[in-house]
Design an enzyme around this catalytic site. Structure first.
Site, PDB file in Angstrom:
ATOM      1  N   ASP A  15      61.578  63.014 -28.941  1.00 46.48           N
ATOM      2  CA  ASP A  15      60.654  62.511 -27.924  1.00 46.48           C
ATOM      3  C   ASP A  15      59.266  63.140 -28.091  1.00 46.48           C
ATOM      4  OD1 ASP A  15      59.834  61.089 -25.753  1.00 46.48           O
ATOM      5  OD2 ASP A  15      60.969  62.227 -24.264  1.00 46.48           O
ATOM      6  N   ARG A  28      49.434  55.368 -30.874  1.00 51.79           N
ATOM      7  CA  ARG A  28      50.832  55.800 -30.719  1.00 51.79           C
ATOM      8  C   ARG A  28      51.604  55.714 -32.041  1.00 51.79           C
ATOM      9  NH1 ARG A  28      53.290  56.326 -26.023  1.00 51.79           N
ATOM     10  NH2 ARG A  28      55.231  55.573 -26.882  1.00 51.79           N
ATOM     11  N   HIS A  32      54.368  58.150 -34.324  1.00 53.33           N
ATOM     12  CA  HIS A  32      55.667  57.833 -34.942  1.00 53.33           C
ATOM     13  C   HIS A  32      55.648  58.191 -36.433  1.00 53.33           C
ATOM     14  CE1 HIS A  32      57.002  56.186 -31.234  1.00 53.33           C
ATOM     15  NE2 HIS A  32      56.237  55.114 -31.266  1.00 53.33           N
ATOM     16  N   SER A  60      66.303  53.015 -29.319  1.00 53.03           N
ATOM     17  CA  SER A  60      67.398  52.786 -28.380  1.00 53.03           C
ATOM     18  C   SER A  60      67.491  51.304 -27.997  1.00 53.03           C
ATOM     19  CB  SER A  60      67.189  53.623 -27.111  1.00 53.03           C
ATOM     20  OG  SER A  60      66.177  53.039 -26.320  1.00 53.03           O
ATOM     21  N   THR A  61      68.605  50.937 -27.368  1.00 51.62           N
ATOM     22  CA  THR A  61      68.769  49.550 -26.902  1.00 51.62           C
ATOM     23  C   THR A  61      67.726  49.236 -25.823  1.00 51.62           C
ATOM     24  OG1 THR A  61      70.541  50.453 -25.502  1.00 51.62           O
ATOM     25  CG2 THR A  61      71.231  49.175 -27.403  1.00 51.62           C
ATOM     26  N   ARG A  66      59.318  47.992 -25.212  1.00 49.63           N
ATOM     27  CA  ARG A  66      57.972  48.422 -25.644  1.00 49.63           C
ATOM     28  C   ARG A  66      57.205  47.249 -26.248  1.00 49.63           C
ATOM     29  NH1 ARG A  66      58.099  54.632 -27.447  1.00 49.63           N
ATOM     30  NH2 ARG A  66      59.544  55.278 -25.854  1.00 49.63           N
ATOM     31  N   LEU A 126      75.169  66.509 -46.386  1.00 52.72           N
ATOM     32  CA  LEU A 126      74.665  66.316 -45.020  1.00 52.72           C
ATOM     33  C   LEU A 126      74.659  64.824 -44.723  1.00 52.72           C
ATOM     34  CD1 LEU A 126      72.943  67.191 -42.463  1.00 52.72           C
ATOM     35  CD2 LEU A 126      70.931  66.945 -43.919  1.00 52.72           C
ATOM     36  N   VAL A 191      69.529  62.662 -20.838  1.00 57.39           N
ATOM     37  CA  VAL A 191      70.321  62.272 -22.003  1.00 57.39           C
ATOM     38  C   VAL A 191      69.939  60.877 -22.518  1.00 57.39           C
ATOM     39  CG1 VAL A 191      72.716  61.709 -22.637  1.00 57.39           C
ATOM     40  CG2 VAL A 191      72.229  63.823 -21.430  1.00 57.39           C
ATOM     41  N   GLU A 203      76.250  71.717 -26.414  1.00 58.33           N
ATOM     42  CA  GLU A 203      75.269  72.601 -25.782  1.00 58.33           C
ATOM     43  C   GLU A 203      73.934  71.862 -25.812  1.00 58.33           C
ATOM     44  OE1 GLU A 203      76.120  75.511 -24.502  1.00 58.33           O
ATOM     45  OE2 GLU A 203      78.173  75.387 -25.245  1.00 58.33           O
TER      46      GLU A 203
END
Ligand code: FPP
Length: 237
Positions: A15, A28, A32, A60-61, A66, A126, A191, A203
């Site tokens: 974020d 903006r 990004h 995200s869904t 935006r 990874l 979240v 955590e």
């Protein structure tokens, strides 16, 4: 820096790209772009610390709300990211995974993701799991629906209880382990529909650092925090 315990799977809510850009007097989308560079840094430091998986909340869904110019800029950055880094990602032994509903994405984006996933599928060091058109609630509903369809197909009674182990095979993130550490940048402490099932015992590390500024020190601060936690998973010790 060395750590006694290292999270196997880190979830990152990246974020603050927009705020970073505004503070620099930039568009903006420039935020990004800097955010994509922060992903590079994160993957390199994650490899050094032998972290096995990193899930990145890239779109995200809910991000479809935006302006279309910003949505397109994010997907173009993803395409650019894959085009410019795939060779390096291969060399470093990074496996690309995608989590989310591919249906709504453009053919070009789908092709790029599938190419990257296929090309890196044997890599073991990874996993970089890009969460795109991802929503935790959508994931749970879609997983359950696919599980039910399979049961009908295999003539297994729908009354048979579903175990977490059986259910988890249908999650977009499968076969990744649960999230041990959830990092959210830019000062928000929520979240936002990210990996809802997988963060059951994670955590949480919140930092005011904006995502484009997130660097080695920021990740090591989060790892230091994780190392200091006593995890009990509902038990007493
Ligand atoms: C949240 O910051 C960030 C996103 C919704 C997009 C994340 C995208 C990237 C890190 C770059 C994309 C690159 C790849 C390789 C997928 P925000 O825009 O909500 O920031 P703000 O809250 O400060 O406005």
């Amino acid at each position: 820096m060395k750590f006694k315990t290292i999270p196997a799977h880190i979830g990152v809510i990246m974020d603050g790209n927009g705020r970073w850009a505004e503070r620099q007097g930039k568009k903006r989308t420039e935020g990004h772009r800097e955010g994509a560079k922060a992903i590079d840094r994160l993957l390199d430091v994650a490899l050094e610390h032998k972290i096995k998986a990193v899930s990145l909340y890239a779109f995200s869904t809910e991000n479809w709300k935006r302006p279309i110019t910003e949505v397109n800029a994010i997907f173009n950055l993803l395409i650019e990211f894959i085009d410019s880094r795939l060779e390096d990602i291969q060399k470093k032994g990074i496996r690309i995974q995608h989590s989310g509903n591919l249906n709504k994405l453009s053919t070009k984006v789908k092709q790029k993701i599938n190419t990257a996933v296929e090309a890196t599928k044997k890599n073991k060091k990874l996993t970089a799991n890009f969460c795109l058109n991802y929503g935790g609630q959508e994931e749970i509903l879609s997983s359950f629906q696919r599980l039910q369809k399979d049961r009908i197909h295999k003539k297994i009674s729908l009354d048979k209880p579903v175990s977490p182990k059986e259910f988890e095979k249908y999650l977009y993130t499968y076969p990744l382990p649960p999230v041990d550490l959830l990092i959210r940048t830019a000062g928000e402490q929520r979240v936002s529909n990210f990996l809802l099932w997988q963060i059951a015992y994670a955590e949480f590390f919140f930092t005011n650092t904006l995502w484009p500024d997130f660097d080695r020190d920021s990740l090591e601060e989060a790892l230091h925090f994780f190392e200091s936690r006593k995890r009990k998973f509902g038990g007493l010790s």
